[in-house]
Design a protein around this motif. Structure first.
Motif, PDB file in Angstrom:
ATOM      1  N   ARG A  10       0.834  -1.209   0.000  1.00 22.68           N
ATOM      2  CA  ARG A  10       0.000   0.000   0.000  1.00 22.68           C
ATOM      3  C   ARG A  10       0.866   1.255   0.000  1.00 22.68           C
ATOM      4  N   LEU A  11       1.964   1.224   0.744  1.00 25.19           N
ATOM      5  CA  LEU A  11       2.849   2.381   0.767  1.00 25.19           C
ATOM      6  C   LEU A  11       3.543   2.585  -0.574  1.00 25.19           C
TER       7      LEU A  11
ATOM      8  N   ALA B 122       0.302   5.385   6.373  1.00 21.29           N
ATOM      9  CA  ALA B 122      -0.357   5.412   5.067  1.00 21.29           C
ATOM     10  C   ALA B 122      -1.745   6.054   5.164  1.00 21.29           C
ATOM     11  N   TYR B 123      -2.482   5.691   6.200  1.00 23.38           N
ATOM     12  CA  TYR B 123      -3.831   6.249   6.379  1.00 23.38           C
ATOM     13  C   TYR B 123      -3.776   7.756   6.568  1.00 23.38           C
ATOM     14  N   GLY B 124      -2.812   8.215   7.361  1.00 23.07           N
ATOM     15  CA  GLY B 124      -2.698   9.652   7.602  1.00 23.07           C
ATOM     16  C   GLY B 124      -2.341  10.421   6.354  1.00 23.07           C
TER      17      GLY B 124
ATOM     18  N   ALA C 115     -10.923  -5.887  17.404  1.00 20.09           N
ATOM     19  CA  ALA C 115     -11.954  -6.738  16.797  1.00 20.09           C
ATOM     20  C   ALA C 115     -12.921  -5.934  15.937  1.00 20.09           C
ATOM     21  N   LYS C 116     -13.149  -4.682  16.307  1.00 24.21           N
ATOM     22  CA  LYS C 116     -14.081  -3.842  15.547  1.00 24.21           C
ATOM     23  C   LYS C 116     -13.353  -2.746  14.765  1.00 24.21           C
ATOM     24  N   ALA C 117     -12.078  -2.946  14.526  1.00 24.97           N
ATOM     25  CA  ALA C 117     -11.272  -1.939  13.832  1.00 24.97           C
ATOM     26  C   ALA C 117     -11.814  -1.654  12.433  1.00 24.97           C
ATOM     27  N   LYS C 118     -11.774  -0.408  12.053  1.00 21.11           N
ATOM     28  CA  LYS C 118     -12.217   0.025  10.720  1.00 21.11           C
ATOM     29  C   LYS C 118     -11.048   0.396   9.809  1.00 21.11           C
ATOM     30  N   ILE C 119      -9.970   0.876  10.395  1.00 14.45           N
ATOM     31  CA  ILE C 119      -8.849   1.386   9.589  1.00 14.45           C
ATOM     32  C   ILE C 119      -7.817   0.294   9.303  1.00 14.45           C
ATOM     33  N   LEU C 120      -7.334  -0.392  10.334  1.00 13.98           N
ATOM     34  CA  LEU C 120      -6.262  -1.368  10.127  1.00 13.98           C
ATOM     35  C   LEU C 120      -6.601  -2.423   9.081  1.00 13.98           C
ATOM     36  N   PRO C 121      -7.839  -2.957   9.031  1.00 16.15           N
ATOM     37  CA  PRO C 121      -8.131  -3.976   8.017  1.00 16.15           C
ATOM     38  C   PRO C 121      -8.049  -3.466   6.581  1.00 16.15           C
ATOM     39  N   GLN C 122      -7.997  -2.146   6.408  1.00 17.98           N
ATOM     40  CA  GLN C 122      -7.806  -1.596   5.063  1.00 17.98           C
ATOM     41  C   GLN C 122      -6.359  -1.767   4.589  1.00 17.98           C
TER      42      GLN C 122
ATOM     43  N   GLU D 296      -3.807  -7.605   6.258  1.00 11.13           N
ATOM     44  CA  GLU D 296      -4.640  -8.763   5.939  1.00 11.13           C
ATOM     45  C   GLU D 296      -5.651  -9.036   7.050  1.00 11.13           C
ATOM     46  N   LYS D 297      -6.955  -8.938   6.715  1.00  8.68           N
ATOM     47  CA  LYS D 297      -7.995  -9.072   7.727  1.00  8.68           C
ATOM     48  C   LYS D 297      -7.992 -10.453   8.365  1.00  8.68           C
ATOM     49  N   GLU D 298      -7.700 -11.492   7.578  1.00  8.13           N
ATOM     50  CA  GLU D 298      -7.653 -12.841   8.133  1.00  8.13           C
ATOM     51  C   GLU D 298      -6.604 -12.935   9.232  1.00  8.13           C
ATOM     52  N   CYS D 299      -5.481 -12.264   9.047  1.00  5.44           N
ATOM     53  CA  CYS D 299      -4.419 -12.281  10.040  1.00  5.44           C
ATOM     54  C   CYS D 299      -4.854 -11.537  11.305  1.00  5.44           C
ATOM     55  N   LEU D 300      -5.498 -10.391  11.133  1.00  4.99           N
ATOM     56  CA  LEU D 300      -5.982  -9.633  12.290  1.00  4.99           C
ATOM     57  C   LEU D 300      -7.064 -10.403  13.031  1.00  4.99           C
ATOM     58  N   ASP D 301      -7.997 -11.024  12.293  1.00  5.53           N
ATOM     59  CA  ASP D 301      -9.066 -11.796  12.930  1.00  5.53           C
ATOM     60  C   ASP D 301      -8.493 -12.967  13.716  1.00  5.53           C
ATOM     61  N   LEU D 302      -7.518 -13.656  13.126  1.00  3.95           N
ATOM     62  CA  LEU D 302      -6.872 -14.752  13.838  1.00  3.95           C
ATOM     63  C   LEU D 302      -6.175 -14.240  15.090  1.00  3.95           C
TER      64      LEU D 302
END
Length: 475
Positions: free
Chosen positions: A151-152, A396-398, A434-441, A444-450
Motif C-alpha cells: 500500500r505504501l 499510510a492512512y494519515g 476486533a471492531k477496527a475500521k482502519i487497520l483492516p484496510q 490482511e484481515k484474516e491475520c488480524l481476525d486470527l
C-alpha cells in the motif's frame, strides 16, 4: 552503477520468492564442519518454532521446504493449540510448507558444536477451501507486513526503519516466591542494583556480554548498533541500524532476540523481552524509527518547506488515528498492559512532539536529513512484523487522508493520566481491534481476525487459574 534503495528493495523482493540450494551449498563450503541445521518460523507470540536437521538431510529444506503444522503460527505461550476460530483442529490441523527466507542462513556462534540456522516463512497448504494455497500464509504476520508495504508503494514512498529493543538480563534462579531476580554483577559478584541509565561503568561491568552479543550478531549478518544500559538493574537496549526494507528490519529484530538469548545462556544469564518482568521497575519497549524516502533515497520528511512538514504531520495524524485500534498489537498480552502506567517512562496518550521522550510519537533532534518519527508505544514482546504493519498502516492512512495531528506537545510529563480514548488494558484493546475500521484496510484481515481470536482464547485460559492474591484477599 550504485543501487538506489528502490532497486535494492526490488532485488530483495525478487529473492524473497526464490528457493535455491545455491545459498546452502555456498554456506557449507564456507562452514564445512556444520553438523546440524535449525529451521524455524516466528509465531504471533514471538516464539521460534521449528526443527533441527542433521546437515546431511538439510539440503531438501531449500529444494522443497519443510512441512510443519500451520498452527505453529498461533500456538499460545504454553505451546497449546487453542484452535482459535476453528482454524486448526477443526480443519484437521493441516501442515503448511515453511520455506527458507533468502539471506537468513547463518552460523549459530553460541552453540556447543557447529550449527547453522535459517528463518522460514510459512505458506498455506493445498487443501480444499484454501484459496491462498501455496502462497505465504494469510495467517503469517510477516506476510501481513509485506501486504501493508504494498500500500505504501502505491504512494511512491519507501519506509526507512530501525528497531530498538530493550531487555533484561536475569539470574537463572528465581527467589523463593518464583519472582525473577536481577543478574549478579560480573565485577562485584553481588546482585545487580544499579539504576544508572547510559552508565559507562555498567557497560564496562557487562562488557563481555555486550561484546559477545555484538560478535555473534555480526557473524549472523544482523546489523546491530549501539548498546546502552537502561533505567533498571540488569536492563539494556541494543539498537538495529536503519534500512529501507521493513520486512528485513523485522527479521533482524527476531534474530537479534534469539542472538541475545543465546549469548546470555552462554554466559550464565537468562535474557527476557517480557514487557514488565518487575512490577516496580521500568518496562521494556520496542521503539521503532520511521522516515519515508523516495526511490533515490532522499528523506521526504526532511524536505524543507511546507511539503516535507505536511507529509510528516499527516503521517503522525494517521498514527494518532490508529493508536486505539493498534494497542492490542503494541501491548500484546496481559503482562504488557502493566507497562502502561503513569510515571513509568511510557507514553499514555497519542501526543507528538519535537525532542520529547514523554510523547508517543517523537521527532528526535537532528538535521533534516535524519528527520524521522520515533514510535515509542510497543512493548518489547510485541510481534515486530505486526507492530511494524500497524505503524506503517497508520502512516499510510494519515497521508492518504491528510490527517492533521494538532499542535505538538510543548512540555512533557510521564505522570500525566492515561488518555481515556486509548485502551491500555489488554481485554479492551482486543475489543477495539476486533471492531477496527482502519487497520483492516491495510493489513490482511484474516491475520488480524486470527490474532484477536487467538489472544481471546489465550486470555480466557490465562484467567482460568486462581492466583495467590485471590487466596490472600478472598479466602
Amino acid at each position: 552503477m550504485a543501487r538506489t534503495p528502490a532497486t535494492k528493495l526490488a532485488a530483495a523482493k525478487k529473492n524473497a520468492t526464490t528457493t535455491s540450494t545455491a545459498e546452502f551449498d555456498a554456506f557449507l563450503k564456507r562452514y564445512p564442519k556444520t553438523s546440524e541445521v535449525d529451521v524455524f518460523v516466528h509465531d504471533m507470540n514471538g516464539f521460534l518454532r521449528g526443527k533441527r536437521f542433521p546437515v546431511g538431510e538439510a539440503r531438501k529444506i531449500w529444494e522443497s521446504g519443510v512441512e510443519m503444522p500451520r498452527c505453529l503460527l498461533f500456538l499460545d505461550p504454553t505451546g497449546d493449540d487453542l484452535d482459535p476460530g476453528g482454524r486448526s483442529e477443526a480443519m484437521g490441523d493441516p501442515d503448511g510448507t515453511a520455506r527458507p527466507i533468502p539471506g537468513r542462513l547463518a552460523p549459530v556462534p553460541w552453540a556447543d558444536h557447529p550449527t547453522a540456522q535459517v528463518l522460514l516463512q510459512m505458506h498455506d497448504p493445498f487443501i480444499k477451501g484454501e484459496s491462498n494455497a501455496g502462497n505465504p500464509s494469510k495467517y503469517c504476520p510477516r506476510a501481513a507486513l509485506q501486504g501493508t508495504l504494498a500500500r505504501l508503494e502505491k504512494l511512491g514512498v519507501i519506509p526507512m526503519v530501525a528497531v530498538e529493543l530493550e531487555f533484561y538480563l536475569l539470574d537463572p534462579a528465581r527467589d523463593a516466591g518464583g519472582t525473577p531476580m536481577p543478574p549478579k554483577n560480573p565485577v562485584t559478584g553481588l546482585v545487580e542494583t544499579s539504576k544508572q541509565p547510559y552508565s559507562m561503568d555498567d557497560l564496562d561491568a557487562y562488557a563481555t556480554f555486550i561484546r559477545r552479543a555484538a560478535h555473534h550478531a555480526e557473524a549472523q549478518g544482523i546489523p546491530a548498533s549501539a548498546a546502552i544500559t537502561e533505567y533498571s538493574p540488569g536492563q539494556f537496549e541494543i539498537n538495529l541500524k536503519h534500512q529501507p526494507d521493513a520486512v528485513a528490519a523485522c527479521d533482524n529484530a527476531v534474530l537479534l532476540k534469539r542472538c541475545i538469548k543465546g549469548t546470555a545462556r552462554e554466559l550464565g544469564y537468562n535474557a527476557t523481552f517480557m514487557s514488565k518482568p518487575f512490577l516496580h521497575a521500568a518496562g521494556s519497549g520496542m521503539h521503532v524509527h520511521v522516515s519515508l524516502i523516495d526511490k533515490a533515497g532522499k528523506n521526504l520528511f526532511g524536505e524543507t518547506g511546507a511539503k516535507g512538514e505536511a507529509l510528516l504531520r499527516h503521517a503522525i495524524g494517521g498514527l494518532q488515528a490508529t493508536m486505539a485500534e493498534s494497542m492490542a498489537i503494541f501491548g500484546a498480552n496481559p503482562n504488557a498492559s502493566r507497562r502502561y502506567v503513569a510515571g513509568n517512562n511510557v507514553p499514555m496518550s497519542p501526543e507528538w512532539g519535537h525532542n520529547n521522550r514523554t510523547v508517543a510519537f517523537r521527532i528526535p533532534a537532528g538535521g533534516n536529513k535524519a528527520r524521522r518519527i520515533e514510535h515509542r508505544v510497543a512493548g518489547a514482546d510485541a510481534n515486530p512484523y505486526l507492530a511494524m504493519a500497524a505503524i506503517l498502516a497508520g502512516i499510510a492512512y494519515g497521508i492518504e487522508n491528510e490527517i492533521d495531528p494538532g499542535k505538538p506537545a510543548e512540555t512533557g510529563d510521564f505522570k500525566r493520566p492515561a488518555d481515556p480514548r486509548i485502551p491500555f488494558k489488554f481485554a479492551p484493546a482486543l475489543a477495539h481491534l476486533a471492531k477496527a475500521k482502519i487497520l483492516p484496510q491495510y493489513i490482511e484481515k484474516e491475520c488480524l481476525d486470527l490474532y484477536v481470536d487467538a489472544r481471546l482464547a489465550e486470555l480466557e485460559k490465562f484467567y482460568d487459574a486462581i492466583s495467590p492474591r485471590e487466596y490472600d484477599w478472598y479466602l
